[in-house]
Design a protein around this motif. Structure first.
Motif, PDB file in Angstrom:
ATOM      1  N   ASP A 132      21.090 -11.527 -17.136  1.00  0.00           N
ATOM      2  CA  ASP A 132      20.627 -10.209 -17.583  1.00  0.00           C
ATOM      3  C   ASP A 132      19.687  -9.590 -16.557  1.00  0.00           C
ATOM      4  N   ALA A 133      18.799 -10.398 -15.989  1.00  0.00           N
ATOM      5  CA  ALA A 133      17.862  -9.909 -14.980  1.00  0.00           C
ATOM      6  C   ALA A 133      18.616  -9.471 -13.721  1.00  0.00           C
ATOM      7  N   ALA A 134      19.606 -10.245 -13.326  1.00  0.00           N
ATOM      8  CA  ALA A 134      20.407  -9.888 -12.149  1.00  0.00           C
ATOM      9  C   ALA A 134      21.141  -8.575 -12.374  1.00  0.00           C
ATOM     10  N   TYR A 135      21.690  -8.396 -13.580  1.00  0.00           N
ATOM     11  CA  TYR A 135      22.390  -7.150 -13.906  1.00  0.00           C
ATOM     12  C   TYR A 135      21.411  -5.970 -13.867  1.00  0.00           C
ATOM     13  N   ASP A 136      20.222  -6.129 -14.465  1.00  0.00           N
ATOM     14  CA  ASP A 136      19.223  -5.062 -14.458  1.00  0.00           C
ATOM     15  C   ASP A 136      18.826  -4.698 -13.034  1.00  0.00           C
ATOM     16  N   ASP A 137      18.662  -5.707 -12.181  1.00  0.00           N
ATOM     17  CA  ASP A 137      18.289  -5.488 -10.789  1.00  0.00           C
ATOM     18  C   ASP A 137      19.390  -4.730 -10.044  1.00  0.00           C
ATOM     19  N   LEU A 138      20.605  -5.165 -10.206  1.00  0.00           N
ATOM     20  CA  LEU A 138      21.737  -4.519  -9.534  1.00  0.00           C
ATOM     21  C   LEU A 138      21.897  -3.071  -9.991  1.00  0.00           C
ATOM     22  N   LYS A 139      21.799  -2.841 -11.284  1.00  0.00           N
ATOM     23  CA  LYS A 139      21.919  -1.493 -11.839  1.00  0.00           C
ATOM     24  C   LYS A 139      20.819  -0.590 -11.270  1.00  0.00           C
ATOM     25  N   TRP A 140      19.567  -1.097 -11.229  1.00  0.00           N
ATOM     26  CA  TRP A 140      18.469  -0.307 -10.683  1.00  0.00           C
ATOM     27  C   TRP A 140      18.691  -0.009  -9.205  1.00  0.00           C
TER      28      TRP A 140
ATOM     29  N   GLU B  35      11.896  -8.819 -14.966  1.00  0.00           N
ATOM     30  CA  GLU B  35      12.615  -7.888 -14.088  1.00  0.00           C
ATOM     31  C   GLU B  35      12.333  -6.447 -14.498  1.00  0.00           C
ATOM     32  N   ASN B  36      12.386  -6.161 -15.786  1.00  0.00           N
ATOM     33  CA  ASN B  36      12.165  -4.793 -16.252  1.00  0.00           C
ATOM     34  C   ASN B  36      10.718  -4.346 -16.074  1.00  0.00           C
ATOM     35  N   LYS B  37       9.771  -5.268 -16.129  1.00  0.00           N
ATOM     36  CA  LYS B  37       8.370  -4.943 -15.835  1.00  0.00           C
ATOM     37  C   LYS B  37       8.252  -4.444 -14.399  1.00  0.00           C
ATOM     38  N   TRP B  38       8.928  -5.135 -13.474  1.00  0.00           N
ATOM     39  CA  TRP B  38       8.854  -4.746 -12.067  1.00  0.00           C
ATOM     40  C   TRP B  38       9.676  -3.511 -11.767  1.00  0.00           C
TER      41      TRP B  38
ATOM     42  N   GLU C  32       0.841  -1.197   0.000  1.00  0.00           N
ATOM     43  CA  GLU C  32       0.000   0.000   0.000  1.00  0.00           C
ATOM     44  C   GLU C  32       0.872   1.240   0.000  1.00  0.00           C
ATOM     45  N   GLY C  33       0.449   2.230  -0.741  1.00  0.00           N
ATOM     46  CA  GLY C  33       1.175   3.491  -0.786  1.00  0.00           C
ATOM     47  C   GLY C  33       2.613   3.299  -1.182  1.00  0.00           C
ATOM     48  N   ALA C  34       3.518   3.815  -0.348  1.00  0.00           N
ATOM     49  CA  ALA C  34       4.954   3.761  -0.614  1.00  0.00           C
ATOM     50  C   ALA C  34       5.590   2.464  -0.132  1.00  0.00           C
ATOM     51  N   ILE C  35       4.768   1.508   0.258  1.00  0.00           N
ATOM     52  CA  ILE C  35       5.274   0.226   0.764  1.00  0.00           C
ATOM     53  C   ILE C  35       4.865  -0.868  -0.211  1.00  0.00           C
ATOM     54  N   ILE C  36       5.862  -1.560  -0.737  1.00  0.00           N
ATOM     55  CA  ILE C  36       5.586  -2.630  -1.691  1.00  0.00           C
ATOM     56  C   ILE C  36       6.233  -3.921  -1.211  1.00  0.00           C
ATOM     57  N   GLY C  37       5.471  -4.979  -1.330  1.00  0.00           N
ATOM     58  CA  GLY C  37       5.978  -6.312  -1.034  1.00  0.00           C
ATOM     59  C   GLY C  37       5.818  -7.176  -2.266  1.00  0.00           C
ATOM     60  N   VAL C  38       6.851  -7.931  -2.575  1.00  0.00           N
ATOM     61  CA  VAL C  38       6.797  -8.836  -3.719  1.00  0.00           C
ATOM     62  C   VAL C  38       7.272 -10.212  -3.305  1.00  0.00           C
ATOM     63  N   GLU C  39       6.665 -11.214  -3.919  1.00  0.00           N
ATOM     64  CA  GLU C  39       7.107 -12.595  -3.740  1.00  0.00           C
ATOM     65  C   GLU C  39       7.852 -12.989  -5.001  1.00  0.00           C
ATOM     66  N   VAL C  40       9.058 -13.519  -4.822  1.00  0.00           N
ATOM     67  CA  VAL C  40       9.904 -13.902  -5.941  1.00  0.00           C
ATOM     68  C   VAL C  40      10.102 -15.405  -5.893  1.00  0.00           C
ATOM     69  N   SER C  41       9.773 -16.071  -7.008  1.00  0.00           N
ATOM     70  CA  SER C  41       9.935 -17.526  -7.073  1.00  0.00           C
ATOM     71  C   SER C  41      10.136 -17.942  -8.530  1.00  0.00           C
ATOM     72  N   GLY C  42      10.671 -19.120  -8.704  1.00  0.00           N
ATOM     73  CA  GLY C  42      10.836 -19.662 -10.053  1.00  0.00           C
ATOM     74  C   GLY C  42      11.861 -18.914 -10.869  1.00  0.00           C
ATOM     75  N   LYS C  43      11.638 -18.885 -12.169  1.00  0.00           N
ATOM     76  CA  LYS C  43      12.585 -18.275 -13.098  1.00  0.00           C
ATOM     77  C   LYS C  43      12.253 -16.799 -13.322  1.00  0.00           C
ATOM     78  N   ILE C  44      13.283 -15.967 -13.206  1.00  0.00           N
ATOM     79  CA  ILE C  44      13.139 -14.537 -13.440  1.00  0.00           C
ATOM     80  C   ILE C  44      14.015 -14.179 -14.637  1.00  0.00           C
ATOM     81  N   ASP C  45      13.379 -13.671 -15.690  1.00  0.00           N
ATOM     82  CA  ASP C  45      14.161 -13.246 -16.846  1.00  0.00           C
ATOM     83  C   ASP C  45      14.190 -11.722 -16.903  1.00  0.00           C
ATOM     84  N   SER C  46      14.934 -11.187 -17.847  1.00  0.00           N
ATOM     85  CA  SER C  46      15.113  -9.748 -17.963  1.00  0.00           C
ATOM     86  C   SER C  46      13.789  -9.033 -18.248  1.00  0.00           C
ATOM     87  N   GLU C  47      12.926  -9.649 -19.034  1.00  0.00           N
ATOM     88  CA  GLU C  47      11.637  -9.029 -19.362  1.00  0.00           C
ATOM     89  C   GLU C  47      10.788  -8.826 -18.107  1.00  0.00           C
TER      90      GLU C  47
END
Length: 121
Positions: free
Chosen positions: A58-66, A26-29, A9-24
């Protein structure tokens, strides 16, 4: 897969991460997080990890850069997992996070509600 948790809610976000994460995905999030920063300035984040994550390079790099680009926009980061190693890594990184103005804390999965209370304080 990354899914927003219903307690977000508001400025607080929670996400559940599981399975395969690709760059597409990652960039959506990244776009979701960028929108929250534009709206609120600073955000608190809760990440629930299930332990079965396959992160593409690629997803890990995008995450780290962000992450490095937006350190100034994060107040709190709660990592929720069953991993003892991850708990130690968060504890080791916490002093460096404080230098950037971020409070970091690891919670075991059984303490998810405590993690939510902490990021909402």
């Amino acid at each position: 897969m990354i899914n927003m948790l219903p307690e977000s809610e508001g400025a607080i976000i929670g996400v559940e991460v599981s399975g395969k994460i690709d760059s597409e995905e990652e960039n959506k999030w990244i776009a979701v997080f960028d929108d929250l920063i534009k709206e609120h300035g600073n955000i608190n984040i809760l990440i629930l990890l299930d332990g079965k994550i396959h992160y593409g390079i690629d997803a890990a790099y995008d995450d780290l850069k962000w992450t490095f680009k937006n350190l100034k926009n994060m107040n709190k980061l709660a990592i929720v997992s069953e991993s003892k190693v991850l708990g130690w890594l968060v504890a080791a990184d916490s002093p460096f996070g404080k230098l950037a103005g971020i409070s970091e804390k690891h919670f075991e999965t059984s303490n998810l509600q405590d993690a939510w209370r902490w990021v909402k304080e």
